[in-house]
Motif scaffolding. Structure first.
Motif, PDB file in Angstrom:
ATOM      1  N   SER A 191       4.606  10.583   4.665  1.00 35.51           N
ATOM      2  CA  SER A 191       5.467  10.911   3.669  1.00 35.51           C
ATOM      3  C   SER A 191       5.681  12.348   3.463  1.00 35.51           C
TER       4      SER A 191
ATOM      5  N   PRO B 149       0.816  -1.144   0.112  1.00 36.72           N
ATOM      6  CA  PRO B 149      -0.276  -0.027  -0.190  1.00 36.72           C
ATOM      7  C   PRO B 149       0.758   1.294   0.147  1.00 36.72           C
ATOM      8  N   SER B 150       0.142   2.300  -0.347  1.00 34.86           N
ATOM      9  CA  SER B 150       1.124   3.512  -0.761  1.00 34.86           C
ATOM     10  C   SER B 150       1.137   4.167   0.719  1.00 34.86           C
ATOM     11  N   ALA B 151       2.271   5.031   0.933  1.00 31.86           N
ATOM     12  CA  ALA B 151       2.461   5.564   2.163  1.00 31.86           C
ATOM     13  C   ALA B 151       1.442   6.626   2.410  1.00 31.86           C
ATOM     14  N   ARG B 152       1.153   6.812   3.811  1.00 33.06           N
ATOM     15  CA  ARG B 152       0.055   7.776   4.151  1.00 33.06           C
ATOM     16  C   ARG B 152       0.714   9.263   3.903  1.00 33.06           C
ATOM     17  N   LEU B 153      -0.288  10.365   3.833  1.00 32.16           N
ATOM     18  CA  LEU B 153       0.391  11.668   3.326  1.00 32.16           C
ATOM     19  C   LEU B 153       1.152  12.056   4.594  1.00 32.16           C
ATOM     20  N   LEU B 154       0.885  12.450   5.741  1.00 30.27           N
ATOM     21  CA  LEU B 154       1.535  12.996   6.652  1.00 30.27           C
ATOM     22  C   LEU B 154       2.990  12.266   6.996  1.00 30.27           C
TER      23      LEU B 154
ATOM     24  N   VAL C 189       4.948   7.199  -2.367  1.00 27.91           N
ATOM     25  CA  VAL C 189       4.408   8.458  -1.662  1.00 27.91           C
ATOM     26  C   VAL C 189       3.505   9.263  -2.618  1.00 27.91           C
ATOM     27  N   PRO C 190       2.562  10.139  -1.845  1.00 24.08           N
ATOM     28  CA  PRO C 190       1.602  10.693  -2.645  1.00 24.08           C
ATOM     29  C   PRO C 190       2.342  12.036  -3.296  1.00 24.08           C
TER      30      PRO C 190
END
Length: 275
Positions: A37, A30-35, A122-123
């Motif tokens: 990252s 799963p992609s890393a979360r925003l905060l 990362v987003p």
């Protein structure tokens, strides 16, 4: 040396499953979360540019101090002095957050550095916000020093300089988003550098010069500049009795422009990363 009976040895090779070409591929992580990252990119950018921090602060601050010294011979006080000090203070933010960030993203795009970020889970917003926040952080000591020096030079009160706690991040977000968008949308690195220089020059001419002395068409262009509302908010706090409703409105507009400019920069990052 011990021996093993022949009956104990395996009579056939272990079963090896053949590769099923029609099988579904394993799911990606799963992609890393925003905060998280955002924090990681921010720390990486901050440590990367730490070596260049002192020269950047010196150049940006010295430039603004020099402008105020030159304007001291033309402006005596009143609203014009407040505009000069406020505009010179926000100019430190414009030099780093707009000009240098436009050059940085232009260089990343030209050298293929965006490919590195594109491979990370990362987003895109974390990359843009992390870099913007790191560059804007460099301006904090310079803006504080410029505001204090300008207030002493023009005899303005120091009472409400705490408003810089709101002016610097909001103006920095608006200008950093604009700088990142210019660097990512420019087709060539040289053009990104040129656009960054032009943006900083616009912040200089339209922010430092008093608004009442500008012609109407240039005044309209001033209203479109993201840093204008940060300049106006800071300038109002130099009044003997600041109108805090007007200050809050200017800061709100500056924050809204910052959200829009960072959203545009994020879109520009996605657009540049897939090419």
């Amino acid at each position: 040396m011990s021996t093993v009976p022949a009956e104990a040895l395996p009579t056939r090779a272990p079963d090896v499953r053949s590769y099923d070409e029609g099988a579904a591929p394993a799911p990606l992580a799963p992609s890393a979360r925003l905060l998280p990252s955002l924090a990681a990119v921010y720390r990486a950018q901050l440590s990367r540019a730490r070596v260049a921090r002192i020269p950047l602060l010196f150049v940006a601050t010295f430039q603004s101090i020099g402008i105020m010294v030159l304007m001291r011979g033309v402006v005596d006080g009143g609203s014009e002095a407040r505009a000069v000090v406020a505009g010179s203070t926000v100019l430190v933010v414009a030099f780093v957050a707009l000009n240098l960030l436009a050059q940085y993203f232009g260089q990343l795009r030209a050298t293929g550095g965006l490919d590195h970020y594109a491979t990370l889970p990362v987003p895109p917003a974390a990359v843009v916000l992390g870099a913007a926040g790191a560059y804007a952080s460099f301006t904090v000591p310079g803006t504080a020093f410029t505001a204090v020096a300008g207030s002493l030079l023009f005899g303005l009160p120091l009472t409400h300089l705490w408003i810089l706690v709101a002016v610097v991040p909001l103006s920095g977000a608006a200008l950093a988003g604009l700088g990142a968008a210019l660097g990512l949308l420019a087709p060539r690195q040289e053009l990104a550098t040129l656009l960054g220089q032009l943006g900083m020059s616009a912040a200089l001419l339209l922010g430092v010069l008093p608004a009442e002395r500008l012609p109407a068409p240039i005044g309209w262009a001033r209203d479109l500049l993201p840093s204008t509302y940060g300049v106006e908010a800071l300038a109002h706090t130099f009044d003997p009795r600041p109108d805090w409703a007007v200050v809050a409105l200017d800061l709100a507009v500056c924050g809204a422009v910052g959200v829009i400019s960072l959203a545009v920069a994020t879109w520009a990052y996605r657009r540049a990363a897939v090419r």
